[in-house]
Design a protein around this motif. Structure first.
Motif, PDB file in Angstrom:
ATOM      1  N   VAL A  40      -7.842  -7.692  -4.122  1.00  0.00           N
ATOM      2  CA  VAL A  40      -8.634  -7.333  -5.304  1.00  0.00           C
ATOM      3  C   VAL A  40      -9.805  -6.432  -4.906  1.00  0.00           C
ATOM      4  CG1 VAL A  40     -10.122  -8.238  -7.129  1.00  0.00           C
ATOM      5  CG2 VAL A  40      -7.986  -9.411  -6.577  1.00  0.00           C
ATOM      6  N   LEU A  41     -10.513  -6.819  -3.840  1.00  0.00           N
ATOM      7  CA  LEU A  41     -11.663  -6.027  -3.391  1.00  0.00           C
ATOM      8  C   LEU A  41     -11.225  -4.635  -2.957  1.00  0.00           C
ATOM      9  CD1 LEU A  41     -13.665  -8.671  -1.288  1.00  0.00           C
ATOM     10  CD2 LEU A  41     -14.232  -7.787  -3.562  1.00  0.00           C
ATOM     11  N   SER A  42     -10.128  -4.551  -2.218  1.00  0.00           N
ATOM     12  CA  SER A  42      -9.650  -3.248  -1.734  1.00  0.00           C
ATOM     13  C   SER A  42      -9.207  -2.372  -2.900  1.00  0.00           C
ATOM     14  CB  SER A  42      -8.482  -3.453  -0.760  1.00  0.00           C
ATOM     15  OG  SER A  42      -8.893  -4.174   0.382  1.00  0.00           O
ATOM     16  N   THR A  43      -8.564  -2.968  -3.886  1.00  0.00           N
ATOM     17  CA  THR A  43      -8.121  -2.201  -5.051  1.00  0.00           C
ATOM     18  C   THR A  43      -9.309  -1.621  -5.806  1.00  0.00           C
ATOM     19  OG1 THR A  43      -6.167  -3.614  -5.272  1.00  0.00           O
ATOM     20  CG2 THR A  43      -6.789  -2.292  -7.182  1.00  0.00           C
ATOM     21  N   LEU A  44     -10.339  -2.440  -6.014  1.00  0.00           N
ATOM     22  CA  LEU A  44     -11.536  -1.959  -6.705  1.00  0.00           C
ATOM     23  C   LEU A  44     -12.242  -0.890  -5.881  1.00  0.00           C
ATOM     24  CD1 LEU A  44     -12.967  -5.340  -8.068  1.00  0.00           C
ATOM     25  CD2 LEU A  44     -11.764  -3.555  -9.356  1.00  0.00           C
ATOM     26  N   ALA A  45     -12.307  -1.082  -4.549  1.00  0.00           N
ATOM     27  CA  ALA A  45     -12.965  -0.100  -3.680  1.00  0.00           C
ATOM     28  C   ALA A  45     -12.244   1.239  -3.730  1.00  0.00           C
ATOM     29  CB  ALA A  45     -13.023  -0.622  -2.247  1.00  0.00           C
ATOM     30  N   TRP A 132     -16.785  -3.129   2.796  1.00  0.00           N
ATOM     31  CA  TRP A 132     -17.434  -3.994   3.785  1.00  0.00           C
ATOM     32  C   TRP A 132     -17.069  -5.447   3.535  1.00  0.00           C
ATOM     33  CZ3 TRP A 132     -20.894  -8.029   3.205  1.00  0.00           C
ATOM     34  CH2 TRP A 132     -21.437  -8.533   4.400  1.00  0.00           C
ATOM     35  N   MET A 133     -17.105  -5.881   2.303  1.00  0.00           N
ATOM     36  CA  MET A 133     -16.736  -7.260   1.962  1.00  0.00           C
ATOM     37  C   MET A 133     -15.276  -7.531   2.323  1.00  0.00           C
ATOM     38  SD  MET A 133     -18.663  -7.590  -1.742  1.00  0.00           S
ATOM     39  CE  MET A 133     -17.957  -9.218  -2.044  1.00  0.00           C
ATOM     40  N   MET A 192      -4.490  -4.208   9.235  1.00  0.00           N
ATOM     41  CA  MET A 192      -4.345  -4.872   7.947  1.00  0.00           C
ATOM     42  C   MET A 192      -5.211  -4.209   6.870  1.00  0.00           C
ATOM     43  SD  MET A 192      -2.086  -7.210   8.040  1.00  0.00           S
ATOM     44  CE  MET A 192      -2.492  -8.121   6.565  1.00  0.00           C
ATOM     45  N   THR A 193      -6.515  -4.102   7.127  1.00  0.00           N
ATOM     46  CA  THR A 193      -7.411  -3.497   6.137  1.00  0.00           C
ATOM     47  C   THR A 193      -7.072  -2.031   5.923  1.00  0.00           C
ATOM     48  OG1 THR A 193      -9.163  -5.020   6.823  1.00  0.00           O
ATOM     49  CG2 THR A 193      -9.820  -3.106   5.539  1.00  0.00           C
ATOM     50  N   GLN A 194      -6.846  -1.296   7.021  1.00  0.00           N
ATOM     51  CA  GLN A 194      -6.542   0.130   6.903  1.00  0.00           C
ATOM     52  C   GLN A 194      -5.198   0.351   6.219  1.00  0.00           C
ATOM     53  OE1 GLN A 194      -6.881   2.196  10.626  1.00  0.00           O
ATOM     54  NE2 GLN A 194      -8.906   1.366  11.088  1.00  0.00           N
ATOM     55  N   LEU A 195      -4.236  -0.509   6.532  1.00  0.00           N
ATOM     56  CA  LEU A 195      -2.923  -0.365   5.925  1.00  0.00           C
ATOM     57  C   LEU A 195      -3.006  -0.552   4.420  1.00  0.00           C
ATOM     58  CD1 LEU A 195       0.153  -0.058   6.418  1.00  0.00           C
ATOM     59  CD2 LEU A 195       0.267  -2.542   6.564  1.00  0.00           C
ATOM     60  N   LEU A 196      -3.678  -1.616   3.998  1.00  0.00           N
ATOM     61  CA  LEU A 196      -3.822  -1.887   2.569  1.00  0.00           C
ATOM     62  C   LEU A 196      -4.616  -0.779   1.887  1.00  0.00           C
ATOM     63  CD1 LEU A 196      -3.410  -3.883   0.237  1.00  0.00           C
ATOM     64  CD2 LEU A 196      -5.519  -5.027   0.942  1.00  0.00           C
ATOM     65  N   SER A 197      -5.733  -0.391   2.516  1.00  0.00           N
ATOM     66  CA  SER A 197      -6.570   0.647   1.933  1.00  0.00           C
ATOM     67  C   SER A 197      -5.836   1.986   1.864  1.00  0.00           C
ATOM     68  CB  SER A 197      -7.848   0.787   2.750  1.00  0.00           C
ATOM     69  OG  SER A 197      -8.653   1.825   2.247  1.00  0.00           O
TER      70      SER A 197
END
Length: 678
Positions: A40-45, A132-133, A192-197
């Motif tokens: 959810v956070l990544s989608t909003l970002a 960041w979150m 993980m974070t970079q892949l999703l983002s």
């Protein structure tokens, strides 16, 4: 140095990349709540980041329109301006003005411009905060996963078979537990974070580019198949080198571990140069594999940058024609160029992560190989196997209807007289019985065949024989470090297969030839033998084993700090500490496997005296090569080729002129035993 169990080849790349990655992702299942929140956070970002260029394009339009507004006379409408330009033959300029919001004579709307810029700044700030979150939560997820993986590997060590550990390199196993798991967590953290983002950014960018201009979007997408092809080629070339890198790292760890643990022997025999050469060769292999892997994976960034620049040129030229023809505003072209530039960034990230994932998958497969290693069999037999096995033992007259072993005498190459009568066949307590035991480390190559042995409660039993006779194997089977192929072993009338390993081993104390002391005080090392032991109990055990005086002679007494090698005290003193630790546990059965081989003569006398005090009511097995140390044993068992060939006391066996006499005379000839009057 052993290089692993048969069938396990750590040098290869991940055989099943897809399956390994899926299995690795399943480890994240306990963190699914946090992962959903991260999504959810990544989608909003990403949504905030993707929306910003389009809105920023409006600021460009406000500035561009303000210039035209200022240069045109007040009171002229947009339609009049366009009509005048067309009448003057300036149709290109007229088309360019059509999509613009003109208000001649007013200049730039600074208030509107400020609002747009502040809104864009707010979007970028919100996007950064959400990212960041998301990254903070992902660190928690990855570290929890790494913690769980290390814990399960540690638990696996307690369940894995001793044969697997014996046939594996310690350095390689340590590398799997440390280097490989560290690589897995780093891979997860970085991907993980970079892949999703990156995936969300690609989707958002595509939507916005097609919304602004589908033709320019298709032009930009030309680079995608090129990026996929280049990424696949580089991944294919770099993957084997990542696997080789981690395999070589494991071997290097093994060499370092051997060099440190065997430093004294290495120095004694002048083998420093040999170890240095082995280290240099392995180090070069690590360096070569790492360089190749990093060099190939490093090609991704400049290649993707080249494709990005090519796409930028195409979009800039095509966008200029569209602005000139009035099909797009200047702000939309600016926004599209930003999207096209940003579009290649997640592609580059995804392509570079392919090699990173290959490295992580190679490490994950090595860890999974260990987690999939053969484990010890269940602690207790299932009901059907127990029923069938016990019935066979009852039919053979080995156990009674209650499942307790009868006092039958051993047969098959052993000494001990006639079988007991029916009246004498009663349940024995504190007795160890081997019945027709067969065992082999490798199927088809038996080590112990048809072993029969009966040890009475409280007896001190010495096990002697040439190297390879099966002495240590016998006690390993008693401890259930290895499982027998057939037959049965009874302790206190109970089949050891019907006990849990913890229950069985809680009755047994064992002192090995190689001492083991952990980093801590002498008090902590001794109390390790009994959970909740009091200081009085520890001191009593130390006094009983004649080590109390030695401890009190040290500067800090029982608080003397030791390292894992027992630094600061001699080999004999270390051995006495391990014996005291075993005696503290007050076991029913005591096993001394060459426990006096590394002590001096005086210390050996102390050990023998301590054993004499403490063996009352305790069955003791003593494995020894020096016959002088076991002359007073209640029973001496002579083993050859996995079989018990003789039993009796020292004097009885000498009188028989058999296998024991041959061992005795051989040692007497080299002065390692004293002649005994027969």
């Amino acid at each position: 140095m052993s290089h692993g169990r048969p069938g396990a080849d750590p040098t290869r790349k991940a055989k099943n990349f897809k399956g390994t990655v899926i299995r690795l992702l399943l480890w994240l299942k306990p963190e699914r709540l946090r992962l959903n929140f991260i999504l959810v956070l990544s989608t909003l970002a990403v949504a905030a980041q993707v929306a910003a260029p389009k809105i920023l394009g409006n600021a460009t339009n406000i500035v561009f329109e303000g210039i035209f507004n200022k240069r045109t006379p007040k009171g002229v409408t947009k339609e009049q301006m366009i009509a005048g330009l067309e009448a003057a033959g300036k149709t290109d300029i007229a088309k360019m003005l059509e999509p613009m919001n003109l208000n001649p004579g007013t200049g730039t709307d600074w208030s509107a411009l400020a609002k747009v810029l502040l809104f864009v700044a707010g979007l970028y700030f919100l996007s950064s905060l959400l990212q960041w979150m998301s990254g903070f939560l992902m660190r928690i997820v990855v570290q929890n996963t790494g913690y769980t993986m290390r814990r399960q590997v540690q638990e696996k060590i307690d369940r894995v078979t001793l044969s697997y550990l014996d046939s594996s390199s310690r350095g390689d196993l340590l590398s799997r537990v440390t280097n490989d798991i560290d690589n897995i967590t780093q891979t997860l953290m970085q991907t993980m974070t970079q892949l999703l983002s990156s995936i969300l950014t690609l989707i958002g960018m595509l939507i916005m580019m097609f919304y602004i201009s589908w033709s320019l979007a298709l032009l930009t997408l030309i680079i995608v198949p090129l990026a996929i092809i280049l990424g696949g080629l580089i991944m294919k070339q770099a993957g084997p080198y990542f696997s080789k890198q981690w395999r070589a790292t494991g071997e290097l760890s093994g060499i370092v571990e051997e060099a440190f643990t065997g430093q004294e022997v290495t120095t004694l025999y002048g083998l420093q140069e040999e170890f240095a050469d082995r280290f240099a060769d392995s180090n070069r292999e690590v360096s070569h594999a790492t360089f190749k892997a990093q060099f190939l994976s490093g090609l991704m960034q400049p290649l993707m940058s080249m494709l990005s620049n090519a796409a930028y040129v195409l979009v800039a030229v095509a966008g200029g024609f569209k602005v000139a023809s009035g099909q797009m505003t200047l702000g939309d072209v600016q926004a599209f160029i930003q999207y096209s530039r940003q579009f290649t960034q997640p592609l580059t990230t995804l392509a570079s992560m392919a090699n990173m994932l290959q490295s992580g998958a190679s490490s994950a497969e090595r860890v999974f190989e260990f987690l999939d290693a053969p484990e010890l069999t269940a602690d207790t037999r299932d009901e059907q196997a127990r029923t069938e096995g016990d019935q066979a033992l009852r039919d053979a007259g080995i156990i009674n209807e209650r499942g307790q072993v009868l006092a039958a005498q051993p047969t098959g190459g052993t000494e001990g007289g006639q079988p007991a009568s029916a009246n004498e066949q009663q349940v024995q307590n504190g007795k160890v019985v081997f019945r027709d035991v067969n065992f082999s480390y490798v199927p088809g190559k038996p080590i112990i065949t048809g072993l029969n042995l009966s040890v009475q409660p409280g007896q001190t039993v010495a096990i002697v024989g040439p190297t390879g006779a099966g002495k240590t194997t016998l006690v390993n089977l008693l401890m259930r470090f290895y499982e027998i192929d057939s037959g049965a072993i009874f302790v206190d009338g109970i089949n050891t297969l019907d006990m849990t390993r913890d229950e069985l081993r809680s009755r047994i104390g064992m002192v090995l030839q190689d001492t083991w002391l952990f980093t801590g005080t002498i008090m902590e090392n001794l109390s390790f033998g009994k959970v909740g032991a009091t200081e009085e109990e520890v001191i009593a055990a130390a006094k009983a084993t004649s080590v109390d005086r030695i401890i009190r002679a040290l500067p800090d007494g029982y608080e003397t700090h030791l390292d894992d090698e027992g630094g600061g005290i001699s080999n004999g003193e270390r051995q006495l500490l391990t014996i005291a630790r075993a005696f503290l546990s007050d076991p029913e059965i005591l096993i001394l496997d060459e426990a006096t081989s590394s002590v001096d003569t005086r210390t050996e006398v102390l050990v023998q005296q301590a054993m004499g005090k403490l063996r009352s009511g305790r069955t003791s097995f003593v494995i020894a090569h020096r016959l002088s140390t076991i002359r007073d044993a209640d029973l001496i068992v002579v083993m050859e080729n996995g079989n018990v060939v003789e039993q009796g006391t020292h004097t009885e066996l000498l009188a028989r002129n058999g296998a024991y006499r041959h061992l005795h005379d051989a040692q007497l000839a080299v002065g390692d035993s004293e002649e005994v009057t027969e």
